[in-house]
Enzyme design. Structure first.
Site, PDB file in Angstrom:
ATOM      1  N   GLU A 116       0.812  -1.228   0.000  1.00 45.66           N
ATOM      2  CA  GLU A 116       0.000   0.000   0.000  1.00 45.66           C
ATOM      3  C   GLU A 116       0.841   1.273   0.000  1.00 45.66           C
ATOM      4  O   GLU A 116       0.350   2.344  -0.357  1.00 45.66           O
ATOM      5  CB  GLU A 116      -0.935   0.069   1.220  1.00 45.66           C
ATOM      6  CG  GLU A 116      -1.869  -1.100   1.392  1.00 45.66           C
ATOM      7  CD  GLU A 116      -2.767  -0.981   2.623  1.00 45.66           C
ATOM      8  OE1 GLU A 116      -3.637  -1.838   2.799  1.00 45.66           O
ATOM      9  OE2 GLU A 116      -2.586  -0.012   3.417  1.00 45.66           O
ATOM     10  N   GLY A 117       2.093   1.195   0.446  1.00 42.47           N
ATOM     11  CA  GLY A 117       2.907   2.385   0.673  1.00 42.47           C
ATOM     12  C   GLY A 117       3.183   2.609   2.142  1.00 42.47           C
ATOM     13  O   GLY A 117       3.766   3.636   2.525  1.00 42.47           O
TER      14      GLY A 117
END
Length: 347
Positions: free
Chosen positions: A315-316
């Site tokens: 997702e980051g």
């Protein structure tokens, strides 16, 4: 567009590196006492071409989302619909990465580069769909060369727009059920590592599913005829991998640090490096993913991860956690007194 960006990527600036090293030696601390932070600050000075380099804030995180035909091979127990559902969760601000981004003041953009489902327009969502998911890489090339280039250029344009809008650091994010399978294939293809050694458990699969995943990755890599980086991406990569590669390349051209998240970003970084070796100068490894392929990729790129927390979410999230560390490394050069200015004796 792609060729122009590749041609514009330059190595680090030697004069700025020398100035940053000299400044580090004058600051009120023992030389080397900040370890990897000193090395990072010096490298970012070289990237920016000035000392001290700009503080990497505000920062922008782009989550590139896409689906994968290889999902049909049973490489994950998660249904493909989760990709679109998680995109909706990102847009509603309910995912882990949203919580981390809010804490660090990071702007989040979601980019549909290849989600199988049709997504409704929403604030914070960029519709840049190249195709509705890749083909099954175990049966045929995941993308055509033209599709891979289009996805790369999507990432480049997103990076360009974010930097034009004021971002001083770019963070990588991704979403795509089954995307650790093409990630492993890309890492094995670009580093020539044993496919079994770079194929991990992804979202937490059982041993039977893992064995099937290893077999899929091994067959894809062994049968790979491509040598050109774009052809490799097209054969075994994902649309989000290609977009991330373009995002990294444009960040390197614009001389803005690109903080990498986990194994998906690391595999995309290998593609960016293969296209433009000097692009690695802009890459900052936010963390060491629990996925084994991530360590192989980072080792190949000679990048030292800033934190190692056993993360494997994607997702980051790891990039968002790392941003304050990167900013702290740069703030030292901006804000710490020198021995002379502080009247502190030094050897």
């Amino acid at each position: 567009m792609l060729n122009e960006t590749i041609a514009a990527i330059r190595p680090l600036d030697d004069e700025a590196i020398a100035a940053a090293r000299a400044l580090q030696a004058r600051l009120t601390k023992p030389m080397g006492s900040l370890g990897s932070l000193e090395t990072l600050a010096v490298r970012l000075a070289g990237l920016a071409g000035t000392c001290p380099p700009p503080i990497p804030e505000p920062a922008a995180l782009a989550i590139f989302a896409g689906d994968h035909g290889v999902h049909e091979q049973g490489v994950t127990p998660w249904p493909q619909e989760v990709t679109a559902q998680m995109v909706a969760n990102f847009l509603a601000g309910g995912a882990v990465v949203n919580a981390f981004a809010r804490q660090a003041g990071i702007d989040v953009t979601v980019v549909d580069v290849g989600v199988k489902a049709e997504l409704d327009p929403a604030e914070g969502l960029l519709s840049r769909k190249v195709r509705a998911g890749t083909r099954d890489l175990s049966v045929e090339p995941a993308m055509t060369r033209e599709e891979a280039i289009r996805a790369i250029e999507v990432g480049m344009q997103v990076a360009d727009d974010l930097v034009s809008g004021g971002a001083r650091a770019l963070l990588t994010g991704d979403m795509g059920i089954a995307n650790t399978t093409p990630s492993a294939a890309l890492i094995a293809a670009f580093t020539h590592a044993d496919p079994a050694a770079v194929t991990g458990l992804g979202t937490g699969i059982d041993s039977e599913t893992h064995a099937r995943k290893v077999a899929v990755v091994t067959a894809a890599v062994v049968g790979l005829q491509a040598e050109d980086p774009i052809d490799v991406l097209a054969a075994v990569g994902g649309l989000e991998h290609a977009a991330l590669a373009g995002y990294i390349l444009k960040g390197a051209e614009l001389r803005v640090p690109v903080i990498l998240d986990g194994v998906i970003a690391a595999s995309a970084a290998l593609a960016a490096h293969a296209l433009a070796p000097a692009a690695s100068a802009a890459m900052v490894a936010g963390h060491r993913s629990a996925e084994p392929g991530a360590s192989v990729a980072l080792g190949y790129l000679e990048l030292e991860p800033l934190v190692d927390l056993g993360l494997r979410l994607g997702e980051g999230t790891g990039a968002a956690l790392a941003l304050p560390i990167v900013a702290s490394a740069v703030r030292v050069l901006h804000e710490v007194a020198t021995f002379d200015s502080a009247g502190v004796a030094h050897k």
